[in-house]
Design a protein around this motif. Structure first.
Motif, PDB file in Angstrom:
ATOM      1  N   HIS A  74     -95.700  44.847 -40.962  1.00  0.00           N
ATOM      2  CA  HIS A  74     -95.407  46.131 -41.739  1.00  0.00           C
ATOM      3  C   HIS A  74     -94.719  45.769 -42.988  1.00  0.00           C
ATOM      4  O   HIS A  74     -95.023  45.898 -44.117  1.00  0.00           O
ATOM      5  N   LEU A  75     -93.618  44.912 -42.842  1.00  0.00           N
ATOM      6  CA  LEU A  75     -92.787  44.642 -43.893  1.00  0.00           C
ATOM      7  C   LEU A  75     -93.620  43.780 -44.784  1.00  0.00           C
ATOM      8  O   LEU A  75     -93.196  43.743 -45.773  1.00  0.00           O
ATOM      9  N   ILE A  76     -94.136  42.542 -44.071  1.00  0.00           N
ATOM     10  CA  ILE A  76     -94.553  41.578 -44.862  1.00  0.00           C
ATOM     11  C   ILE A  76     -95.860  42.221 -45.730  1.00  0.00           C
ATOM     12  O   ILE A  76     -95.913  41.934 -47.062  1.00  0.00           O
ATOM     13  N   THR A  77     -96.780  42.919 -45.084  1.00  0.00           N
ATOM     14  CA  THR A  77     -98.186  43.161 -45.768  1.00  0.00           C
ATOM     15  C   THR A  77     -97.830  44.471 -46.741  1.00  0.00           C
ATOM     16  O   THR A  77     -98.459  44.683 -47.793  1.00  0.00           O
ATOM     17  N   ARG A  78     -97.002  45.470 -45.955  1.00  0.00           N
ATOM     18  CA  ARG A  78     -97.106  46.887 -46.713  1.00  0.00           C
ATOM     19  C   ARG A  78     -95.853  47.053 -47.669  1.00  0.00           C
ATOM     20  O   ARG A  78     -95.846  47.986 -48.764  1.00  0.00           O
ATOM     21  N   VAL A  79     -94.876  46.209 -47.719  1.00  0.00           N
ATOM     22  CA  VAL A  79     -93.601  46.566 -48.360  1.00  0.00           C
ATOM     23  C   VAL A  79     -93.594  45.236 -49.256  1.00  0.00           C
ATOM     24  O   VAL A  79     -93.617  45.281 -50.303  1.00  0.00           O
ATOM     25  N   GLY A 118     -94.831  42.367 -49.506  1.00  0.00           N
ATOM     26  CA  GLY A 118     -96.166  41.935 -50.033  1.00  0.00           C
ATOM     27  C   GLY A 118     -96.635  42.992 -51.182  1.00  0.00           C
ATOM     28  O   GLY A 118     -96.979  42.367 -52.430  1.00  0.00           O
ATOM     29  N   SER A 119     -96.440  44.109 -51.273  1.00  0.00           N
ATOM     30  CA  SER A 119     -96.971  45.015 -52.153  1.00  0.00           C
ATOM     31  C   SER A 119     -96.126  44.801 -53.318  1.00  0.00           C
ATOM     32  O   SER A 119     -96.753  44.776 -54.345  1.00  0.00           O
ATOM     33  N   VAL A 120     -94.791  44.863 -53.049  1.00  0.00           N
ATOM     34  CA  VAL A 120     -93.836  44.754 -54.239  1.00  0.00           C
ATOM     35  C   VAL A 120     -93.993  43.452 -55.096  1.00  0.00           C
ATOM     36  O   VAL A 120     -94.155  43.473 -56.493  1.00  0.00           O
ATOM     37  N   LEU A 121     -94.423  42.156 -54.501  1.00  0.00           N
ATOM     38  CA  LEU A 121     -94.596  40.989 -55.088  1.00  0.00           C
ATOM     39  C   LEU A 121     -95.934  40.717 -55.513  1.00  0.00           C
ATOM     40  O   LEU A 121     -96.117  39.715 -56.120  1.00  0.00           O
ATOM     41  N   GLY A 122     -96.928  41.440 -54.827  1.00  0.00           N
ATOM     42  CA  GLY A 122     -98.199  41.200 -55.215  1.00  0.00           C
ATOM     43  C   GLY A 122     -98.814  39.975 -54.829  1.00  0.00           C
ATOM     44  O   GLY A 122     -99.619  39.379 -54.916  1.00  0.00           O
ATOM     45  N   LEU A 123     -98.388  39.855 -53.163  1.00  0.00           N
ATOM     46  CA  LEU A 123     -98.780  38.690 -52.435  1.00  0.00           C
ATOM     47  C   LEU A 123     -99.501  39.292 -51.189  1.00  0.00           C
ATOM     48  O   LEU A 123     -99.180  40.392 -50.589  1.00  0.00           O
ATOM     49  N   PHE A 124    -100.579  38.644 -50.725  1.00  0.00           N
ATOM     50  CA  PHE A 124    -101.229  38.687 -49.444  1.00  0.00           C
ATOM     51  C   PHE A 124    -101.809  40.105 -49.506  1.00  0.00           C
ATOM     52  O   PHE A 124    -101.892  40.900 -48.600  1.00  0.00           O
ATOM     53  N   GLU A 125    -102.239  40.559 -50.553  1.00  0.00           N
ATOM     54  CA  GLU A 125    -103.181  41.820 -50.878  1.00  0.00           C
ATOM     55  C   GLU A 125    -104.330  41.369 -50.640  1.00  0.00           C
ATOM     56  O   GLU A 125    -105.022  40.602 -50.750  1.00  0.00           O
ATOM     57  N   GLY A 126    -105.377  42.631 -50.474  1.00  0.00           N
ATOM     58  CA  GLY A 126    -106.678  42.710 -50.538  1.00  0.00           C
ATOM     59  C   GLY A 126    -107.179  41.911 -49.440  1.00  0.00           C
ATOM     60  O   GLY A 126    -108.393  41.427 -49.437  1.00  0.00           O
ATOM     61  N   GLY A 127    -106.697  42.184 -48.166  1.00  0.00           N
ATOM     62  CA  GLY A 127    -107.073  41.497 -47.213  1.00  0.00           C
ATOM     63  C   GLY A 127    -106.439  40.050 -46.847  1.00  0.00           C
ATOM     64  O   GLY A 127    -106.202  39.437 -47.750  1.00  0.00           O
ATOM     65  N   VAL A 128    -106.316  39.692 -45.563  1.00  0.00           N
ATOM     66  CA  VAL A 128    -105.666  38.580 -45.315  1.00  0.00           C
ATOM     67  C   VAL A 128    -106.422  37.753 -44.385  1.00  0.00           C
ATOM     68  O   VAL A 128    -105.930  36.692 -43.858  1.00  0.00           O
ATOM     69  N   LYS A 129    -107.491  37.746 -44.305  1.00  0.00           N
ATOM     70  CA  LYS A 129    -108.542  37.011 -43.640  1.00  0.00           C
ATOM     71  C   LYS A 129    -108.826  35.605 -44.341  1.00  0.00           C
ATOM     72  O   LYS A 129    -108.855  35.414 -45.374  1.00  0.00           O
TER      73      LYS A 129
END
Length: 469
Positions: free
Chosen positions: A391-396, A398-409
């Motif tokens: 949750h912290l990596i993807t939703r907090v 990553g969202s703030v820095l614009g990383l790992f967005e739009g799916g992580v496959k």
């Protein structure tokens, strides 16, 4: 906690205090649209998009303006070479800019003004500068800003007028009163696009466009003006001087500048010919690797670009992506974890890093730590602990820095790319041994599999050809 940023004008780290409580008005210098953007162009776009995201995360309403310079000598030269109208060149590369921006997950600003949409307002501003005694016309129809009339000239860049005078080059244009004076309006030349003005047909100078567009959209004084450090002088210095001469008010309260990208000891520049286009970088290394690279050093420091460095960022991005992919395969419908002291503490450390002059390297280090902890939690079957870190990596973070967005496959082509690279290494060994027949057979076999390779002075490049249905 307060947010602190380094203000170029003072050279000091200052607390961000906005003109309007809870609102940040921000202007970021955008591209001159005569070519595809390279990694150097992408750094301010990525950095200040991430900074904007952080401000919004911290509860600010951000009104952001990023311009397009759509009339310029380079655009005109390109149009003449193509045999088309300058608008065709500008429109083409604005569209291409958006493709590259989308590939990096850079969000659109609130406003993207074009210079040519503000010519009337620019003419009005130049007239006012003339009437105030800060500008003058010359016999061919050019209009210049008189640098010595503005006493605070050099305050942003730290340059002194006497030093600039001693180092000034002899100008081809002898109509100017002083070599330091800069053009507000350029008289039309044969074959150039032009607009009417009180001084005859012509077009805006470079610096005046940003003054007018920023003040029309954000007000006479706004919070933050940002861009690459190569713009500090003369562009931002001239922009600041003419704006404050025009209104009698401070222009931007804070100036933020990112460092340059260095390749083989030189600043990345189209004129030098050492550029690496954004779309090439995304294709070769992946979106997240490119963004990790651009955010891996403090935004104010120079950053070196090389294939080795980019491959390191690619490996680092893939490690995180594979960890996230592993979690999503195990937990395809992850919920929101219940907040606890651990999550609050980690998030506070993340926030404190970015509050301190937007220290992205420190913030990114937390993401890597969380990724390791996520793997460990999954290994040990600690589902709740794994969810918190995911949750912290993807939703907090990553969202703030614009990383790992739009799916992580992980892209299915990742393994294919590795196989192609290994085949090309074998081919290179044949070429070194002057066994060109074997090297050509590999080239032809790859082409039959829709992989086109091209040997260049910079090494072998390749692309996967589109297969027609």
């Amino acid at each position: 906690m307060a947010i602190y940023i380094t203000n170029t004008e003072t050279g000091k780290k200052e607390e961000l205090k906005t003109i309007e409580p809870g609102v940040v008005k921000m202007y970021v210098c955008g591209p001159t649209v005569y070519n595809y953007i390279h990694i150097g162009n992408a750094r301010p776009a990525v950095v200040f998009d991430a900074f904007r995201r952080f401000l919004e995360y911290r509860g600010y309403k951000v009104i952001m303006v990023q311009n397009f310079t759509d009339i310029d000598d380079k655009i005109i030269n390109e149009a003449n070479e193509w045999g088309v109208d300058f608008k065709d060149v500008a429109d083409t590369f604005i569209a291409e800019y958006w493709k590259d921006a989308q590939s990096l997950g850079i969000r659109a600003a609130n406003f993207h003004p074009r210079t040519t949409d503000y010519v009337n307002e620019i003419v009005d501003a130049v007239e006012k500068l003339i009437s105030k005694g800060y500008a003058y016309t010359v016999e061919n129809g050019d209009v210049y800003f008189s640098v010595k009339k503005f006493e605070r000239y050099g305050k942003l860049s730290g340059k002194k007028i006497e030093d600039l005078i001693s180092g000034a080059r002899v100008e081809v244009n002898t109509l100017k009163k002083d070599p330091l004076d800069f053009a507000l309006w350029k008289a039309v030349k044969p074959g150039e696009p032009s607009w009417d003005s009180p001084w005859g047909c012509g077009r805006p100078g470079w610096h005046i466009e940003c003054s007018v567009m920023s003040q029309k959209l954000l007000g006479d004084t706004f919070d933050i003006h940002a861009g690459g450090e190569d713009l500090i002088f003369p562009h931002h210095e001239d922009e600041k001087s003419q704006s404050e001469a025009l209104t009698g008010k401070p222009f931007a309260r804070y100036w933020m500048h990112n460092g340059m990208i260095i390749t083989r000891g030189d600043k990345m520049s189209k004129s030098i010919g050492n550029v690496f286009l954004v779309r090439e970088a995304v294709k070769r290394y992946g979106k997240d690797a490119v963004k990790l690279f651009l955010l891996s050093k403090h935004y104010r420091t120079p950053i070196e670009f090389s294939d080795e460095i980019m491959m390191e960022n690619k490996k680092a991005a893939l490690k995180v992506l594979k960890t996230l992919n592993r979690f999503e395969e195990k937990y395809p419908y992850p919920k929101v974890p219940k907040r606890d002291e651990y999550m609050n503490d980690i998030e506070q450390r993340f926030v404190e890093a970015l509050e301190d002059d937007f220290n992205t390297p420190k913030a990114i280090a937390l993401i890597f730590d969380l990724s390791k902890e996520l793997n460990k939690a999954m290994d040990e079957g600690k589902d709740d602990e794994a969810l918190k870190r995911y949750h912290l990596i993807t939703r907090v973070f990553g969202s703030v820095l614009g990383l790992f967005e739009g799916g992580v496959k992980i892209s299915e082509s990742e393994n294919t790319n590795k196989v192609i690279e290994e085949i090309l290494k074998v081919r290179q060994e044949f070429r070194k041994a002057k066994n060109f027949e074997a090297a050509d057979k590999i080239r032809d076999a790859l082409l039959n599999s829709n992989v086109k390779i091209l040997d260049t002075p910079d090494g072998t490049k390749w692309e996967i050809l589109e297969v027609e249905e």
